[in-house]
Design a protein around this motif. Sequence first.
Motif, PDB file in Angstrom:
ATOM      1  N   SER A  25      99.136  75.392 133.870  1.00  0.00           N
ATOM      2  CA  SER A  25      98.601  75.217 132.528  1.00  0.00           C
ATOM      3  C   SER A  25      98.086  73.797 132.339  1.00  0.00           C
ATOM      4  CB  SER A  25      99.669  75.553 131.489  1.00  0.00           C
ATOM      5  OG  SER A  25     100.788  74.721 131.664  1.00  0.00           O
ATOM      6  N   LEU A  26      97.323  73.611 131.271  1.00  0.00           N
ATOM      7  CA  LEU A  26      96.696  72.320 130.991  1.00  0.00           C
ATOM      8  C   LEU A  26      97.293  71.723 129.733  1.00  0.00           C
ATOM      9  CD1 LEU A  26      93.025  73.556 131.461  1.00  0.00           C
ATOM     10  CD2 LEU A  26      94.363  72.238 133.108  1.00  0.00           C
ATOM     11  N   GLY A  27      97.420  70.402 129.736  1.00  0.00           N
ATOM     12  CA  GLY A  27      97.887  69.709 128.544  1.00  0.00           C
ATOM     13  C   GLY A  27      96.744  69.501 127.564  1.00  0.00           C
ATOM     14  N   ALA A  32      91.120  68.577 125.818  1.00  0.00           N
ATOM     15  CA  ALA A  32      90.238  67.739 125.002  1.00  0.00           C
ATOM     16  C   ALA A  32      89.109  67.190 125.869  1.00  0.00           C
ATOM     17  CB  ALA A  32      91.028  66.603 124.359  1.00  0.00           C
ATOM     18  N   HIS A  33      89.440  66.713 127.048  1.00  0.00           N
ATOM     19  CA  HIS A  33      88.431  66.169 127.955  1.00  0.00           C
ATOM     20  C   HIS A  33      87.435  67.256 128.376  1.00  0.00           C
ATOM     21  CE1 HIS A  33      86.594  63.714 131.053  1.00  0.00           C
ATOM     22  NE2 HIS A  33      86.781  64.716 131.898  1.00  0.00           N
ATOM     23  N   LEU A  34      87.928  68.428 128.761  1.00  0.00           N
ATOM     24  CA  LEU A  34      87.054  69.518 129.206  1.00  0.00           C
ATOM     25  C   LEU A  34      86.117  70.000 128.098  1.00  0.00           C
ATOM     26  CD1 LEU A  34      89.578  71.717 131.234  1.00  0.00           C
ATOM     27  CD2 LEU A  34      87.622  70.448 132.149  1.00  0.00           C
ATOM     28  N   SER A  35      86.612  70.045 126.876  1.00  0.00           N
ATOM     29  CA  SER A  35      85.846  70.611 125.763  1.00  0.00           C
ATOM     30  C   SER A  35      84.994  69.587 125.031  1.00  0.00           C
ATOM     31  CB  SER A  35      86.789  71.275 124.762  1.00  0.00           C
ATOM     32  OG  SER A  35      87.597  70.300 124.133  1.00  0.00           O
ATOM     33  N   LEU A  71      88.291  79.447 126.044  1.00  0.00           N
ATOM     34  CA  LEU A  71      88.025  79.802 124.647  1.00  0.00           C
ATOM     35  C   LEU A  71      87.727  78.545 123.831  1.00  0.00           C
ATOM     36  CD1 LEU A  71      87.833  81.810 122.304  1.00  0.00           C
ATOM     37  CD2 LEU A  71      90.330  81.650 122.075  1.00  0.00           C
ATOM     38  N   VAL A  72      88.475  77.485 124.058  1.00  0.00           N
ATOM     39  CA  VAL A  72      88.226  76.224 123.344  1.00  0.00           C
ATOM     40  C   VAL A  72      86.811  75.739 123.632  1.00  0.00           C
ATOM     41  CG1 VAL A  72      88.830  73.774 123.247  1.00  0.00           C
ATOM     42  CG2 VAL A  72      90.635  75.502 123.167  1.00  0.00           C
ATOM     43  N   GLU A  73      86.407  75.775 124.907  1.00  0.00           N
ATOM     44  CA  GLU A  73      85.051  75.334 125.263  1.00  0.00           C
ATOM     45  C   GLU A  73      83.996  76.191 124.560  1.00  0.00           C
ATOM     46  OE1 GLU A  73      84.263  73.803 129.400  1.00  0.00           O
ATOM     47  OE2 GLU A  73      86.154  74.864 129.734  1.00  0.00           O
TER      48      GLU A  73
END
Length: 170
Positions: A25-27, A32-35, A71-73
């Motif tokens: 999983s991702l923190g 935040a960085h990816l999106s 989904l966030v992206e």
Amino acid sequence: MNSKTYPFGMSTQPAFTVLDDSDASLGIAEVAHLSGLSQDTLRWYEREGLLPAVHRGTDRRRRYSRRDAALVEMLAKLRDSGMPTEEMREFSRLVAGGAATHGQRLAILERHRDRIHRRQVELDQHLASLDEKVSHYRYLIGAGLDCDGQPVPTLPATRSSPTPAEGESR
């Protein structure tokens, strides 16, 4: 990361990637960085119901699955393109409903795409008006004319630095 890519239409380029949840999983900082969203925005998305409840680790920190991050992206792109928050919320709710909601999600995306196309037409019209005005001013400047077609009077040259006032020393 395990993934499968599926081409869209006749294109040889993948249009999207389907992610599985078998990886770690991702923190919140990573998501935040990816999106491109801030951590505060991610928390707001969660509070507003734009994201399903994000799982927490044993340390009580948010842990996003790869699907959550995807989904966030997508939500960030929808927001950047002007989709109303309520429609984003509905889209996210439908994603949680699984494949049975594909048709409803498609309808939301198509309506939004139509809005974007209409906005593009409006923006193109505004841009054409601005381009006309820019051309007009370039012509006036090049011809040395005022807006009423009269020659622009020559302005006296100004000094680049003011002279000291009387009584001031340099």
